[in-house]
Design a protein around this motif. Structure first.
Motif, PDB file in Angstrom:
ATOM      1  N   ARG A  34       0.898  -1.259  -0.098  1.00 12.91           N
ATOM      2  CA  ARG A  34      -0.052  -0.094  -0.012  1.00 12.91           C
ATOM      3  C   ARG A  34       0.793   1.352   0.042  1.00 12.91           C
ATOM      4  NH1 ARG A  34      -2.560  -4.859   0.661  1.00 12.91           N
ATOM      5  NH2 ARG A  34      -5.042  -4.489   0.872  1.00 12.91           N
ATOM      6  N   MET A  35       2.226   0.920   0.193  1.00 13.24           N
ATOM      7  CA  MET A  35       2.836   2.339   0.212  1.00 13.24           C
ATOM      8  C   MET A  35       3.865   2.410  -0.868  1.00 13.24           C
ATOM      9  SD  MET A  35       3.983  -0.664   1.801  1.00 13.24           S
ATOM     10  CE  MET A  35       3.428  -1.014   3.361  1.00 13.24           C
ATOM     11  N   SER A  36       4.594   3.546  -1.013  1.00 10.57           N
ATOM     12  CA  SER A  36       5.266   3.780  -2.117  1.00 10.57           C
ATOM     13  C   SER A  36       6.875   3.281  -1.601  1.00 10.57           C
ATOM     14  CB  SER A  36       5.501   5.487  -2.267  1.00 10.57           C
ATOM     15  OG  SER A  36       6.059   5.930  -1.240  1.00 10.57           O
ATOM     16  N   ARG A  37       7.691   3.177  -2.586  1.00  6.22           N
ATOM     17  CA  ARG A  37       9.210   3.005  -2.326  1.00  6.22           C
ATOM     18  C   ARG A  37       9.754   3.901  -1.234  1.00  6.22           C
ATOM     19  NH1 ARG A  37       7.251  -0.918  -4.787  1.00  6.22           N
ATOM     20  NH2 ARG A  37       8.234  -1.901  -6.594  1.00  6.22           N
ATOM     21  N   ASP A  38       9.326   5.193  -1.440  1.00 10.12           N
ATOM     22  CA  ASP A  38       9.950   6.257  -0.751  1.00 10.12           C
ATOM     23  C   ASP A  38       9.254   5.927   0.661  1.00 10.12           C
ATOM     24  OD1 ASP A  38      11.159   8.457  -0.099  1.00 10.12           O
ATOM     25  OD2 ASP A  38       9.480   9.804  -0.482  1.00 10.12           O
ATOM     26  N   GLU A  39       8.313   5.571   0.779  1.00 11.00           N
ATOM     27  CA  GLU A  39       7.632   5.237   2.534  1.00 11.00           C
ATOM     28  C   GLU A  39       8.443   3.998   2.886  1.00 11.00           C
ATOM     29  OE1 GLU A  39       3.232   7.308   2.003  1.00 11.00           O
ATOM     30  OE2 GLU A  39       3.612   5.380   1.212  1.00 11.00           O
ATOM     31  N   ILE A  40       8.443   2.941   2.102  1.00 13.01           N
ATOM     32  CA  ILE A  40       9.259   1.798   2.557  1.00 13.01           C
ATOM     33  C   ILE A  40      10.644   2.200   3.170  1.00 13.01           C
ATOM     34  CG2 ILE A  40      10.322  -0.208   2.172  1.00 13.01           C
ATOM     35  CD1 ILE A  40       8.203  -0.646  -0.001  1.00 13.01           C
ATOM     36  N   GLY A  41      11.434   3.068   2.133  1.00 11.52           N
ATOM     37  CA  GLY A  41      12.738   3.442   2.572  1.00 11.52           C
ATOM     38  C   GLY A  41      12.776   4.301   3.766  1.00 11.52           C
ATOM     39  N   GLU A  66      15.824   4.798  -4.039  1.00 15.47           N
ATOM     40  CA  GLU A  66      16.462   4.002  -4.974  1.00 15.47           C
ATOM     41  C   GLU A  66      17.180   2.952  -4.475  1.00 15.47           C
ATOM     42  OE1 GLU A  66      16.993   7.280  -4.054  1.00 15.47           O
ATOM     43  OE2 GLU A  66      17.622   8.414  -5.880  1.00 15.47           O
ATOM     44  N   THR A  67      17.638   2.786  -3.212  1.00 15.06           N
ATOM     45  CA  THR A  67      18.008   1.493  -2.568  1.00 15.06           C
ATOM     46  C   THR A  67      16.866   0.396  -2.375  1.00 15.06           C
ATOM     47  OG1 THR A  67      19.470   2.842  -1.453  1.00 15.06           O
ATOM     48  CG2 THR A  67      19.539   0.600  -0.649  1.00 15.06           C
ATOM     49  N   VAL A  68      15.689   0.836  -2.211  1.00 16.23           N
ATOM     50  CA  VAL A  68      14.751   0.058  -1.961  1.00 16.23           C
ATOM     51  C   VAL A  68      14.316  -0.554  -3.399  1.00 16.23           C
ATOM     52  CG1 VAL A  68      12.263  -0.290  -1.396  1.00 16.23           C
ATOM     53  CG2 VAL A  68      13.658   1.351   0.003  1.00 16.23           C
ATOM     54  N   SER A  69      14.254   0.264  -4.379  1.00 13.16           N
ATOM     55  CA  SER A  69      14.084  -0.236  -5.696  1.00 13.16           C
ATOM     56  C   SER A  69      15.053  -1.215  -6.285  1.00 13.16           C
ATOM     57  CB  SER A  69      13.898   0.838  -6.575  1.00 13.16           C
ATOM     58  OG  SER A  69      13.713   0.494  -7.971  1.00 13.16           O
ATOM     59  N   ARG A  70      16.264  -0.967  -5.963  1.00 15.11           N
ATOM     60  CA  ARG A  70      17.376  -1.719  -6.372  1.00 15.11           C
ATOM     61  C   ARG A  70      17.273  -3.073  -5.692  1.00 15.11           C
ATOM     62  NH1 ARG A  70      20.977   2.129  -8.694  1.00 15.11           N
ATOM     63  NH2 ARG A  70      20.899   3.810  -7.087  1.00 15.11           N
ATOM     64  N   THR A  71      16.904  -2.969  -4.606  1.00 12.78           N
ATOM     65  CA  THR A  71      17.191  -4.294  -3.661  1.00 12.78           C
ATOM     66  C   THR A  71      15.703  -4.993  -4.095  1.00 12.78           C
ATOM     67  OG1 THR A  71      17.824  -3.019  -1.692  1.00 12.78           O
ATOM     68  CG2 THR A  71      16.951  -5.359  -1.284  1.00 12.78           C
ATOM     69  N   PHE A  72      14.788  -4.688  -4.372  1.00 11.64           N
ATOM     70  CA  PHE A  72      13.640  -5.386  -5.062  1.00 11.64           C
ATOM     71  C   PHE A  72      14.059  -6.085  -6.282  1.00 11.64           C
ATOM     72  CE2 PHE A  72      10.132  -3.086  -2.589  1.00 11.64           C
ATOM     73  CZ  PHE A  72       9.461  -4.199  -2.201  1.00 11.64           C
ATOM     74  N   SER A  73      14.744  -5.319  -7.122  1.00 12.34           N
ATOM     75  CA  SER A  73      15.181  -5.631  -8.457  1.00 12.34           C
ATOM     76  C   SER A  73      16.266  -7.064  -8.249  1.00 12.34           C
ATOM     77  CB  SER A  73      16.151  -4.901  -9.240  1.00 12.34           C
ATOM     78  OG  SER A  73      15.063  -3.461  -9.282  1.00 12.34           O
ATOM     79  N   HIS A  74      17.095  -6.856  -7.139  1.00 13.21           N
ATOM     80  CA  HIS A  74      18.266  -7.918  -6.836  1.00 13.21           C
ATOM     81  C   HIS A  74      17.419  -9.073  -6.286  1.00 13.21           C
ATOM     82  CE1 HIS A  74      21.606  -8.945  -4.050  1.00 13.21           C
ATOM     83  NE2 HIS A  74      21.645  -9.611  -5.221  1.00 13.21           N
ATOM     84  N   LEU A 104      13.945 -14.633  -5.609  1.00 15.43           N
ATOM     85  CA  LEU A 104      13.252 -14.759  -4.344  1.00 15.43           C
ATOM     86  C   LEU A 104      11.747 -14.111  -4.356  1.00 15.43           C
ATOM     87  CD1 LEU A 104      16.059 -13.454  -2.191  1.00 15.43           C
ATOM     88  CD2 LEU A 104      15.227 -15.922  -1.925  1.00 15.43           C
ATOM     89  N   LEU A 105      11.657 -13.096  -5.406  1.00 16.84           N
ATOM     90  CA  LEU A 105      10.251 -12.492  -5.362  1.00 16.84           C
ATOM     91  C   LEU A 105       9.890 -12.223  -6.865  1.00 16.84           C
ATOM     92  CD1 LEU A 105      10.796  -9.239  -3.376  1.00 16.84           C
ATOM     93  CD2 LEU A 105       9.930 -11.467  -2.534  1.00 16.84           C
ATOM     94  N   ALA A 106       8.608 -12.164  -6.991  1.00 19.02           N
ATOM     95  CA  ALA A 106       8.290 -11.494  -8.221  1.00 19.02           C
ATOM     96  C   ALA A 106       7.589 -10.109  -7.955  1.00 19.02           C
ATOM     97  CB  ALA A 106       7.217 -12.392  -9.091  1.00 19.02           C
ATOM     98  N   VAL A 107       8.042  -9.031  -8.519  1.00 17.27           N
ATOM     99  CA  VAL A 107       7.624  -7.878  -8.119  1.00 17.27           C
ATOM    100  C   VAL A 107       7.186  -7.137  -9.412  1.00 17.27           C
ATOM    101  CG1 VAL A 107       8.177  -5.499  -7.163  1.00 17.27           C
ATOM    102  CG2 VAL A 107       9.575  -7.628  -6.785  1.00 17.27           C
ATOM    103  N   HIS A 108       5.940  -6.845  -9.363  1.00 19.66           N
ATOM    104  CA  HIS A 108       5.452  -5.643 -10.676  1.00 19.66           C
ATOM    105  C   HIS A 108       4.859  -4.613  -9.786  1.00 19.66           C
ATOM    106  CE1 HIS A 108       4.115  -4.620 -14.396  1.00 19.66           C
ATOM    107  NE2 HIS A 108       2.726  -4.787 -13.939  1.00 19.66           N
ATOM    108  N   GLN A 109       5.412  -3.463  -9.886  1.00 17.41           N
ATOM    109  CA  GLN A 109       5.055  -2.434  -9.341  1.00 17.41           C
ATOM    110  C   GLN A 109       4.801  -2.570  -7.962  1.00 17.41           C
ATOM    111  OE1 GLN A 109       5.277  -0.166 -12.382  1.00 17.41           O
ATOM    112  NE2 GLN A 109       3.690   0.860 -11.271  1.00 17.41           N
ATOM    113  N   ARG A 110       3.494  -2.457  -7.251  1.00 20.09           N
ATOM    114  CA  ARG A 110       3.467  -2.402  -6.009  1.00 20.09           C
ATOM    115  C   ARG A 110       2.934  -3.998  -5.630  1.00 20.09           C
ATOM    116  NH1 ARG A 110       1.329   3.113  -3.487  1.00 20.09           N
ATOM    117  NH2 ARG A 110       2.938   4.417  -4.296  1.00 20.09           N
ATOM    118  N   LYS A 111       2.711  -4.886  -6.578  1.00 23.46           N
ATOM    119  CA  LYS A 111       2.367  -6.303  -6.405  1.00 23.46           C
ATOM    120  C   LYS A 111       3.471  -7.015  -6.194  1.00 23.46           C
ATOM    121  CE  LYS A 111      -1.089  -9.345  -7.987  1.00 23.46           C
ATOM    122  NZ  LYS A 111      -2.076  -9.149  -7.316  1.00 23.46           N
TER     123      LYS A 111
END
Lengths: 247, 247
Positions: free
Chosen positions: A193-200, A208-216, A222-229
């Motif tokens: 429910r929250m943005s990358r910024d809020e998670i960060g 940016e680090t959150v986003s990169r870590t998701f990609s990683h 480990l994950l499938a990430v699509h936007q906030r899903k």
DNA sequence: CCCTGCGTTTGATCCACGTCAACCCGACGG
DNA sequence: CCGTCGGGTTGACGTGGATCAAACGCAGGG
């Protein structure tokens, strides 16, 4: 979405305002209360409040009067200091309480903001104190809830103080997963429910680090990430990641 | 330091075991209680416990029964996770309460360790709940104490999540200073009871960074540091440092 | 349909703090 | 008096994540 539909829903929900037939009663304040005690609690919940995405439930600086139980929806709380920095201190979902920080000074010390359309039950704090003088179980349960909040905060301190970015995000996702599970939703697949910024902000990282870590995590399978899903593919992998690193 | 002197002191302190004539009553749990209420509280404080430097007041995993009020001395609490990492979650001084984290699960979730010879009052928690059902003021005050702990934790989260090393240490020193002041000690000159390593653990820094930052503050003329003896030379400078940085 | 805007992703570079290692210093014991 | 020991300081170097910047992609509006 029509006006009528909204009215109808409102009417429907008013009918079941009481804790005694709220489907959250096993999650929320009434845990473990006997039926007749539950009745008393019903009188205590003075009002429901609906909020739209982005609405403030309360703001830092406002007078504290009630705590709130999340009936539906999703919130974040954040504190900010003069120089403009701010930090998300928590995300609250169904059945969790908001506003405990205001008790100490009778003034809210953080903002509580709805991250999606939400509904809360307002519980006037003085009433709660009154009732918990009569009902041991309620008193004790309330103390446990406050204490659990302290323990949770210690966990976050641990996370912020000792973990690296990957570990933080893994811990965060596993925690969300477990809370969704406790509410009967899939622990493996959910929408943030929250943005990358809020998670960060919550995790003490930049977006940016959150986003990169998701990609990683995604590259690692480990994950499938699509936007906030988010779909967790390998829970054990995340858990290992959280603990394994030493130094 | 003679045995006799120790015995004499012990006898002396037993006399004033009661909250009603404890000189901490304005700092500790009894704040705001009427004299007759204070009497009841006296019965509640079941036992004093003396600890030497390094002793554990309780350990993570032990069954929770009492909370503790620090009568004299200085404590730290820390949590540890499987892989060996640990984090100091707080330092407690005179009049502050220990053990609130144990309420939630009836099990202590952290260790509490005396950093110098100390004495605590043990307050059996079920008695406290009982008494606070009778005494509104006590109940409310206890809730405030728990809530204050939550607010404090949010402050630490803020510190760990958004501040740089200098800001963290400045915030830490100013916080200590203010707490010493509230207890009638000099806010400008005091002895740290904890090692650089423990400070670092609390602030999410390595001891080398803590040490370097101390040196840096000294070069700037903000502090005089000699081992664990601290003299604050320029409070405003520290405050500015804490807030000023933006990004 | 395209335009606009915001949240997100990705890349290149930088820097605060961690890491590793040597050394210092006051306390304590023989 | 000296030797030892644990905590503290200081230096050289490495790195994880911040910063800066560009591009992407989905949603909403015209």
């Amino acid at each position: 979405m029509s006006k009528d539909a909204a009215t109808a829903r409102l009417a429907f929900e008013i009918v079941k305002t009481a804790c005694s037939n709220c489907n959250l009663r096993e999650l929320c304040l009434p845990i473990g209360l006997a039926p007749e005690e539950l009745k008393k609690l019903d009188e205590l919940v003075s009002a429901r409040r609906r909020l739209k995405r982005g609405d403030y439930l309360y703001r830092a600086g406002q007078v504290f009067e009630s705590i709130y139980a999340v009936r539906s929806g999703f919130f974040k709380t954040d504190v900010l200091i003069e120089d403009g920095r701010d930090q998300v201190t928590g995300f609250q979902m169904t059945g969790e309480l908001l506003g405990l920080d205001g008790i100490s000074s009778e003034i809210h010390t953080c903002n509580a903001i709805a991250l999606e359309d939400s509904e809360v039950c307002a519980i006037p704090f003085s009433h709660l104190e009154g009732l918990s003088r009569q009902i041991h179980t309620l008193q004790h349960h309330f103390h446990k809830v406050m204490s659990r909040e302290i323990v949770r905060d210690h966990g976050v301190m641990m996370l912020l103080g000792t973990m690296r970015a990957e570990e933080r995000l893994a811990a965060f996702l596993l925690n969300l997963s477990q809370r969704f599970k406790a509410r009967g939703y899939s622990p493996a697949e959910f929408n943030l429910r929250m943005s990358r910024d809020e998670i960060g902000s919550y995790l003490g990282l930049k977006l940016e680090t959150v986003s990169r870590t998701f990609s990683h995590f995604q590259e690692e399978g480990l994950l499938a990430v699509h936007q906030r899903k988010i779909r967790i593919l390998h829970t054990e992998g995340l858990k290992k990641l959280m603990t394994h690193q030493r130094t």
